[in-house]
Design an enzyme around this catalytic site. Structure first.
Site, short mmCIF file in Angstrom:
data_model
loop_
_atom_site.label_atom_id
_atom_site.label_comp_id
_atom_site.label_asym_id
_atom_site.label_seq_id
_atom_site.Cartn_x
_atom_site.Cartn_y
_atom_site.Cartn_z
N ARG A 1 0.86 -1.19 0.00
CA ARG A 1 0.00 0.00 0.00
C ARG A 1 0.89 1.24 0.00
O ARG A 1 1.24 1.75 -1.05
CB ARG A 1 -0.96 -0.05 1.21
N ASP A 2 1.31 1.67 1.18
CA ASP A 2 2.17 2.86 1.27
C ASP A 2 3.39 2.69 0.36
O ASP A 2 3.80 3.61 -0.34
CB ASP A 2 2.62 3.03 2.74
N CYS B 1 3.94 9.37 0.76
CA CYS B 1 2.63 9.89 0.36
C CYS B 1 2.79 10.85 -0.81
O CYS B 1 3.52 11.83 -0.72
CB CYS B 1 1.98 10.61 1.54
N HIS C 1 3.18 4.28 12.77
CA HIS C 1 3.40 4.19 11.32
C HIS C 1 4.48 5.24 11.00
O HIS C 1 4.19 6.42 10.90
CB HIS C 1 2.08 4.49 10.60
#
Ligand code: COA
Ligand code: ZN
Length: 302
Positions: free
Chosen positions: A15-16, A241, A208
């Site tokens: 994901r990230d 991100c 995280h």
């Protein structure tokens, strides 16, 4: 030092980890990595993101990746969701553990998910209602830029507390604190965790962390000493991100696993097999990897 006997590492590489990869990684490659990570003993994984494919084309295959992950026995599968639509898609794909992402500041949240914090909390209300109606479903909140924001600087604890309190009132059990741009210090981690644990002793707190300034492992250690037993990390140190300028990778799973196991903290993950997952990432996804342990491993010509 006061250290836990056992830590759960949640792998977020799929994901990230893939968010900043410029090209869309073919679904077959994602599934190969998924199975390799599972083979290394990873049993908690955030496998994809049910976001708008226009916002992040990398995850237009979210359903296929989620379904493949759900077929692996005893794998605790989670997915990131930004809104009610994301929840509905994830639920239909069979996912039962959801993390709603909410930025701690309006400036970041508006760029990330085009909502103010208040609007994201309204989406959380709607998702929580859906989760209550879905048997076996588990809801977490991931607070992005929980320590520092690329637009407004240091984030006051009150901004985090506001989201935590709202989530707790909805019965949310787990909160993940995201250091999205890698600015947290061990002292900030320790004081934030202590304050939240004092107010909510039964809360499951997850860290995280991103390693943008090389503070990742120091912050893991500070988290462990403060009582955290759950950390997100990404194979190879992939990650970042796309809506946070200057963002770089998550802490590398190999580095976290190495540090914890070398201190006799159980993780259940086979370090050698994990390093081979890192090699796979290098060979089929990108060679730009920040993992220290992987560099040592590949340097041996193994
Ligand atoms: N999955 C798929 N499609 C979605 C969606 C979701 N979760 N949420 C909204 N959409 C679709 C809508 O159906 C609509 O489609 P249409 O144009 O065909 O009618 C379109 O997207 C616009 O919907 P809207 O609610 O106005 O969304 P938006 O344009 O304001 O974008 C988000 C909001 C949250 C969907 C988008 O910003 C997003 O997906 N962000 C994710 C960011 C991210 O992944 N960041 C990194 C992780 S921290
Ligand atoms: Zn992240």
């Amino acid at each position: 030092m006061r250290l836990p006997a056992r830590v759960t590492i949640e792998e977020v590489g799929l994901r990230d980890g893939l968010q900043l990869i410029g090209s869309v990684v073919p679904v077959e490659v994602k599934l190969r990595l998924l199975r390799a990570l599972y083979g290394a003993g990873i049993r908690a994984m955030e496998v994809t993101s049910f976001v708008s494919p226009k916002a992040v084309p990398q995850f237009s295959d979210a359903e296929a990746v989620a379904r493949a992950a759900l077929a692996l026995p005893h794998l605790d599968v989670s997915a990131l969701i930004p809104n009610l639509r994301g929840f509905e898609r994830a639920r239909e794909a069979g996912v039962r553990r959801y993390t709603v992402v909410i930025g701690a500041t309006d400036r970041f949240n508006e760029r990330n998910v085009r909502m103010t914090v208040t609007e994201s909390l309204e989406q959380l209300d709607a998702v929580a209602a859906g989760v209550r109606a879905a048997p076996g479903a588990d809801l977490a909140v991931g607070i992005a830029v929980a320590f520092g924001c690329p637009y407004t600087g240091r984030v006051p604890l009150g901004a985090v507390v506001r989201i935590v309190e709202h989530a707790r009132a909805l019965g949310v059990r787990a909160i993940s604190l995201g250091d999205t741009i890698g600015v947290a210090t061990p002292l900030q981690v320790a004081t934030t965790i202590a304050r939240l644990m004092e107010a909510h002793p039964d809360l499951c707190l997850v860290l995280h962390l991103h390693d943008t300034r090389g503070m990742g492992l120091a912050n893991v250690l500070a988290g462990c000493e403060a009582g955290v037993t759950r950390f997100d990390s990404a194979v190879g140190g992939l990650g970042g991100c796309p809506f946070a300028p200057g963002a770089t990778g998550n802490i590398a799973t190999e580095d976290v696993n190495h540090m914890l196991q070398a201190m006799d903290i159980e993780t259940g993950i086979d370090q050698q097999a994990l390093l081979e997952c890192g090699r796979l990432v290098r060979d089929v996804i990108t060679a730009e990897l920040a993992s220290h342990s992987l560099r040592v491993h590949l340097g041996r010509g193994a």
